[in-house]
Design a protein around this motif. Structure first.
Motif: not given
Length: 203
Positions: A67-93
């Protein structure tokens, strides 16, 4: 999006996507280090979280690592693509904190060399956490929701005060005009009375 942001976001998120994929595909090697953290963290989360959330939290450490790995993948993709970047960064943190505590507990090491290496890795992750927090609040120069809400409330308060002052001013002006009209009417009534008396024949 500026060139710096376009480069920085993928650079910051790449490590999380790679580690997340590895955690989802092969979580078993991470279980021994994650077990002490999940054993303490999961009961606390279940106590605080509502039943709808706590019932969905995995019981086994293997699934928690996935689950933690899946969160990192989704958050990383969101941050990298800029779509939902702030939420993605929060999930990664959020995912980085338990990963760091489980993976680099330098305070538990007795060997100086191993402790030094673990401390460096721990501080490296803290640096990544700082970058993620900055990315989570980055609005690209645009006002954020908190600022908009605060600014909107202040603007509404100013408009309310301005409207109240204007209404008070208009009320005073109306009162003055009404008073002047009353005086004029009284004066006209007196003049009319005098004219009427003057027109009466002498008895």
């Amino acid at each position: 999006m500026t060139v710096v942001r376009a480069l920085a976001r993928p650079l910051l998120s790449t490590i999380f996507v790679i580690q997340g994929v590895n955690s989802v595909r092969n979580p078993e090697p991470l279980v021994p280090k994650a077990q002490p953290v999940t054993d303490r963290l999961v009961p606390l989360v279940k106590k605080v979280a509502p039943p709808q959330v706590s019932d969905r939290i995995p019981e086994t450490t293997v699934n928690l690592v996935r689950l933690n790995g899946a969160v990192q993948v989704l958050g990383g993709l969101a941050l990298a693509t800029g779509k939902g970047r702030r939420l993605g960064a929060s999930l990664l943190a959020a995912s980085l904190v338990p990963s760091t505590v489980a993976g680099h507990p330098f305070w538990q090491e007795t060997d100086k060399q191993v402790k030094g290496v673990q401390r460096i890795q721990f501080l490296k992750n803290m640096s990544l956490l700082g970058g993620l927090l900055l990315a989570a609040v980055d609005t690209e120069g645009q006002p954020g929701l908190v600022w908009r809400a605060s600014h909107g409330a202040k603007a509404a308060k100013r408009e309310t005060k301005r409207g109240a002052k204007l209404a008070k001013r208009e009320t005073k002006q109306l009162a003055r005009e009404t008073k002047q009209l009353a005086r004029s009417a009284k004066r006209e009534a007196r003049l009319a009375t005098h004219r009427a008396k003057a027109e009466l024949p002498f008895s």
